[in-house]
Scaffold this active site. Structure first.
Site, PDB file in Angstrom:
ATOM      1  N   ASP A  30       0.866  -1.182   0.000  1.00 17.36           N
ATOM      2  CA  ASP A  30       0.000   0.000   0.000  1.00 17.36           C
ATOM      3  C   ASP A  30       0.905   1.235   0.000  1.00 17.36           C
ATOM      4  O   ASP A  30       2.116   1.139  -0.250  1.00 17.36           O
ATOM      5  CB  ASP A  30      -1.003  -0.040   1.167  1.00 17.36           C
ATOM      6  N   HIS A  31       0.336   2.397   0.297  1.00 13.81           N
ATOM      7  CA  HIS A  31       1.118   3.638   0.265  1.00 13.81           C
ATOM      8  C   HIS A  31       2.281   3.632   1.261  1.00 13.81           C
ATOM      9  O   HIS A  31       3.296   4.279   1.026  1.00 13.81           O
ATOM     10  CB  HIS A  31       0.198   4.842   0.525  1.00 13.81           C
TER      11      HIS A  31
ATOM     12  N   GLY B 236      -2.248  -5.653   8.269  1.00 15.61           N
ATOM     13  CA  GLY B 236      -3.370  -5.604   7.317  1.00 15.61           C
ATOM     14  C   GLY B 236      -3.133  -6.547   6.154  1.00 15.61           C
ATOM     15  O   GLY B 236      -4.041  -7.301   5.744  1.00 15.61           O
ATOM     16  N   MET B 237      -1.923  -6.534   5.635  1.00 13.82           N
ATOM     17  CA  MET B 237      -1.576  -7.437   4.532  1.00 13.82           C
ATOM     18  C   MET B 237      -1.660  -8.893   4.984  1.00 13.82           C
ATOM     19  O   MET B 237      -2.256  -9.739   4.317  1.00 13.82           O
ATOM     20  CB  MET B 237      -0.169  -7.132   4.006  1.00 13.82           C
TER      21      MET B 237
ATOM     22  N   HIS C 294      10.247 -23.196   9.358  1.00 16.71           N
ATOM     23  CA  HIS C 294       9.204 -23.871  10.131  1.00 16.71           C
ATOM     24  C   HIS C 294       7.806 -23.736   9.532  1.00 16.71           C
ATOM     25  O   HIS C 294       7.001 -24.655   9.650  1.00 16.71           O
ATOM     26  CB  HIS C 294       9.180 -23.331  11.571  1.00 16.71           C
TER      27      HIS C 294
ATOM     28  N   CYS D  99       3.096  -3.286   4.156  1.00 14.23           N
ATOM     29  CA  CYS D  99       2.232  -2.163   4.537  1.00 14.23           C
ATOM     30  C   CYS D  99       2.846  -1.566   5.800  1.00 14.23           C
ATOM     31  O   CYS D  99       3.986  -1.910   6.149  1.00 14.23           O
ATOM     32  CB  CYS D  99       0.767  -2.579   4.693  1.00 14.23           C
ATOM     33  N   GLY D 100       2.157  -0.664   6.471  1.00 14.08           N
ATOM     34  CA  GLY D 100       2.768   0.022   7.601  1.00 14.08           C
ATOM     35  C   GLY D 100       3.196  -0.934   8.709  1.00 14.08           C
ATOM     36  O   GLY D 100       4.365  -1.023   9.059  1.00 14.08           O
ATOM     37  N   THR D 101       2.237  -1.668   9.258  1.00 15.68           N
ATOM     38  CA  THR D 101       2.546  -2.632  10.319  1.00 15.68           C
ATOM     39  C   THR D 101       2.771  -4.043   9.788  1.00 15.68           C
ATOM     40  O   THR D 101       3.255  -4.903  10.516  1.00 15.68           O
ATOM     41  CB  THR D 101       1.364  -2.743  11.309  1.00 15.68           C
ATOM     42  N   GLY D 102       2.324  -4.293   8.579  1.00 15.55           N
ATOM     43  CA  GLY D 102       2.340  -5.649   8.016  1.00 15.55           C
ATOM     44  C   GLY D 102       1.082  -6.429   8.355  1.00 15.55           C
ATOM     45  O   GLY D 102       0.761  -7.415   7.692  1.00 15.55           O
TER      46      GLY D 102
ATOM     47  N   ARG E  55       8.287 -32.600  11.088  1.00 16.11           N
ATOM     48  CA  ARG E  55       7.196 -32.226  12.005  1.00 16.11           C
ATOM     49  C   ARG E  55       6.540 -30.910  11.588  1.00 16.11           C
ATOM     50  O   ARG E  55       5.358 -30.674  11.868  1.00 16.11           O
ATOM     51  CB  ARG E  55       7.704 -32.154  13.444  1.00 16.11           C
ATOM     52  N   HIS E  56       7.293 -30.057  10.902  1.00 13.71           N
ATOM     53  CA  HIS E  56       6.721 -28.780  10.476  1.00 13.71           C
ATOM     54  C   HIS E  56       5.715 -28.978   9.344  1.00 13.71           C
ATOM     55  O   HIS E  56       4.704 -28.280   9.269  1.00 13.71           O
ATOM     56  CB  HIS E  56       7.833 -27.815  10.066  1.00 13.71           C
TER      57      HIS E  56
END
Ligand code: RB5
Length: 142
Positions: free
Chosen positions: A8-9, A70-71, A98, A65-68, A132-133
């Protein structure tokens, strides 16, 4: 390897730099993000990237995005997506080793570009450990 990228922006500047860095390293990069700092809605871009990864037109994705968050929240609505948010290098390594994240999400307003680039390189080069992962990943789908 083909990598889709969306933003985003808040992620324009890092997206542009990451595209240059990845292209210089031989990756083909497909841009699904906005290219201006005008305010936009991140889901519009997250869904485009998710569809490309699920449909196989790109191998992996990167979202900013700003915080990550929302994406990441939007991307993970798609059954074929495992989007992992990483804000340091070890988390970038573990989200591949993992969780086998097929989309790496970066919080552009909370990490330096230098760190973002290092996280991307770590995530791309780290192999998935399987075992296991894989069993845990197999239990994710609803
Ligand atoms: C945009 O201001 C901001 O909300 C967005 O980039 C992201 O942080 C949302 O999760």
């Amino acid at each position: 390897m083909k990598i889709g990228i969306c933003n985003d922006h808040a992620g324009v500047e890092y997206k542009e730099k990451l595209v240059k860095m990845l292209s210089a390293r031989g990756f083909e990069v497909v841009n699904f993000g906005t290219d201006t700092t005008d305010s936009v809605d991140y889901p519009d871009y997250a869904h485009k990237l998710a569809e490309a990864v699920e449909g196989g037109s790109v191998d992996l994705g990167i979202a900013l995005c700003g915080t990550g968050n929302g994406m990441a929240i939007t991307l993970n609505k798609h059954q074929g997506i495992r989007a992992g948010l990483a804000w340091d290098i070890e988390i970038g390594r573990l989200v591949k080793a993992h969780n086998n994240a097929n989309v790496l999400v970066l919080p552009a307003r909370f990490i330096s570009y230098r760190k973002a680039a290092h996280i991307v390189q770590t995530w791309l080069s780290e192999p998935f450990e399987g075992g296991r992962h894989q069993r845990r990943i197999d239990k994710m789908a609803l």
